[in-house]
Design an enzyme around this catalytic site. Structure first.
Site, mmCIF file in Angstrom:
data_model
loop_
_atom_site.group_PDB
_atom_site.id
_atom_site.type_symbol
_atom_site.label_atom_id
_atom_site.label_comp_id
_atom_site.label_asym_id
_atom_site.label_seq_id
_atom_site.Cartn_x
_atom_site.Cartn_y
_atom_site.Cartn_z
ATOM 1 N N HIS A 103 -6.181 -7.295 -0.414
ATOM 2 C CA HIS A 103 -6.323 -5.865 -0.710
ATOM 3 C C HIS A 103 -5.597 -5.523 -2.008
ATOM 4 O O HIS A 103 -4.535 -6.083 -2.293
ATOM 5 C CB HIS A 103 -5.720 -5.029 0.416
ATOM 6 C CG HIS A 103 -6.318 -5.300 1.762
ATOM 7 N ND1 HIS A 103 -5.734 -6.156 2.660
ATOM 8 C CD2 HIS A 103 -7.452 -4.847 2.330
ATOM 9 C CE1 HIS A 103 -6.495 -6.206 3.757
ATOM 10 N NE2 HIS A 103 -7.536 -5.428 3.580
ATOM 11 N N ASP A 135 -4.001 -12.831 3.412
ATOM 12 C CA ASP A 135 -5.235 -12.368 4.054
ATOM 13 C C ASP A 135 -6.493 -12.619 3.223
ATOM 14 O O ASP A 135 -7.593 -12.262 3.636
ATOM 15 C CB ASP A 135 -5.136 -10.889 4.471
ATOM 16 C CG ASP A 135 -4.523 -10.007 3.412
ATOM 17 O OD1 ASP A 135 -4.291 -10.478 2.285
ATOM 18 O OD2 ASP A 135 -4.266 -8.815 3.717
ATOM 19 N N HIS A 167 0.824 -1.217 0.000
ATOM 20 C CA HIS A 167 0.000 0.000 0.000
ATOM 21 C C HIS A 167 0.862 1.272 0.000
ATOM 22 O O HIS A 167 0.312 2.374 -0.027
ATOM 23 C CB HIS A 167 -0.938 0.033 1.211
ATOM 24 C CG HIS A 167 -1.949 -1.073 1.224
ATOM 25 N ND1 HIS A 167 -2.792 -1.317 0.159
ATOM 26 C CD2 HIS A 167 -2.256 -2.001 2.172
ATOM 27 C CE1 HIS A 167 -3.574 -2.359 0.455
ATOM 28 N NE2 HIS A 167 -3.255 -2.793 1.658
HETATM 29 ZN ZN LIG Z 1 -3.870 -7.114 2.704
#
Ligand SMILES: [Zn+2]
Length: 343
Positions: free
Chosen positions: A195, A282, A158
């Site tokens: 993500h 995740d 990120h």
């Molecule tokens: Zn993640």
């Protein structure tokens, strides 16, 4: 498989992040890495220390101003009257035209996109060590190792060139890809974290020499919200060199693996000579963040497919939180990868 690990990660122990207005203990805890290490060690993998490179690898993908901020923010913050134990921004430039401020509170807002990336006294040391882990594995692969795994923490995907977010400060995956570019003309990145790999996408968005592909939970309903949609395809010279494959929340193995086939087909077309896998675990059905419902068998199958590309590969740890299957899923992934390589 050879695994590079630095215990310096434990110096970064973020205390809080804010979810729906409630201050919670951060999910990005040192125990994540020790659990992964324990499971990998038990499965018989070889653990090696990183080399020391200092900030040079990080500087290949991050701006000098941002690196200066990360390195000095905690120390300067502690001098502010009434400062809490971690640097957390309370003001952001958002999307308006803005100028870079001198005050630390303003710089924090400029460089930290959310409250999920608090900077503690030793965050810089841990994040820098994670880039050294990634660089070490990239150098092993450059030196002829077929594949190896960077057990990094804090994660990195990120983090943009000048912005932290979502538990990430320095982009370990981007560091590895940029390092591979020293020898390989075309490098692909496949991000399988639940993500979207928005920081990695951002770093390479206008480039045609590094293909970025991400499979993730639909950002219309899931972090990082603002990035990760299918229409984001790259810009300028990089147009067509970014592929996002968002999936409905709660998707199980079958659609995740189908997205894997699409990702691998695009990577095959790109004809890279090296690959970086941003290995978030995740997407697991037992992950506390609950974005997708991938099983251990799903991780094994995805890894096997990826390995069959036959490319020199750097595996870089990204997310994956303290659910029951965290260590098991890593072991499944590594076993699947070795099976796909015929090892
Ligand atoms: Zn993640």
């Amino acid at each position: 498989m050879k695994i590079v690990y630095s215990e310096k990660h434990a110096q970064h122990d973020p205390q809080h992040f804010v979810v729906r207005g409630t201050k919670l203990r951060s999910a990005e805890q040192p125990e994540r890495a020790t659990r992964l290490l324990g499971a990998a060690t038990e499965a018989g993998h070889t653990i090696l220390p990183p080399k020391s490179y200092g900030p040079a690898p990080a500087a290949t993908v991050h701006t000098p101003e941002y690196l200066d901020f990360l390195q000095t923010a905690a120390r300067e913050w502690a001098k502010l009257p009434g400062a809490g134990p971690e640097v957390v921004p309370n003001v952001h430039p958002a999307r308006a035209h803005a100028s870079y401020p001198k005050a630390l509170a303003g710089r924090a807002g400029w460089h930290q996109v959310d409250t999920g990336c608090p900077i503690g006294p030793h965050t810089w040391d841990a994040a820098l060590a994670a880039t050294e882990v990634a660089a070490t594995v990239a150098d092993m692969v450059l030196a002829g190792e077929n594949h190896a795994y960077a057990l990094c923490r804090p994660p990195g995907h990120h983090a943009y060139a000048d912005m932290a977010g979502g538990f990430c400060f320095l982009n370990n995956t981007a560091v590895a890809a940029q390092r591979l570019r020293g020898k390989h003309e075309r490098v692909a990145i496949l991000d399988v974290d639940v993500h979207h790999g928005n920081g990695t996408q951002g770093i390479f968005y206008e480039r045609d020499d590094v293909l970025t592909v991400s499979i993730h939970a639909d950002p219309d309903h899931y972090y990082p919200f603002f990035w990760g949609h299918a229409h984001e395809r790259g810009a300028g010279k990089g147009e067509g060199f970014n592929l996002n494959l968002p999936l409905p929340l709660g998707s199980p193995d079958a659609p995740w693996l189908e997205a894997g086939d699409k990702a691998l087909a695009r990577i095959h077309d790109f004809q890279p000579t090296a690959l970086v896998v941003a290995l978030g675990l995740d997407a697991s059905e037992s992950d506390p963040l609950q974005g997708l419902k991938v099983t251990g068998a799903g991780f094994h199958a995805m890894a096997e497919k990826i390995a069959r590309l036959g490319l020199p590969t750097v595996l870089v740890q990204e997310g994956g939180y303290l659910g029951d299957d965290l260590g098991r899923n890593l072991v499944q992934f590594l076993a699947g990868f070795e099976k796909g390589r015929g090892a």
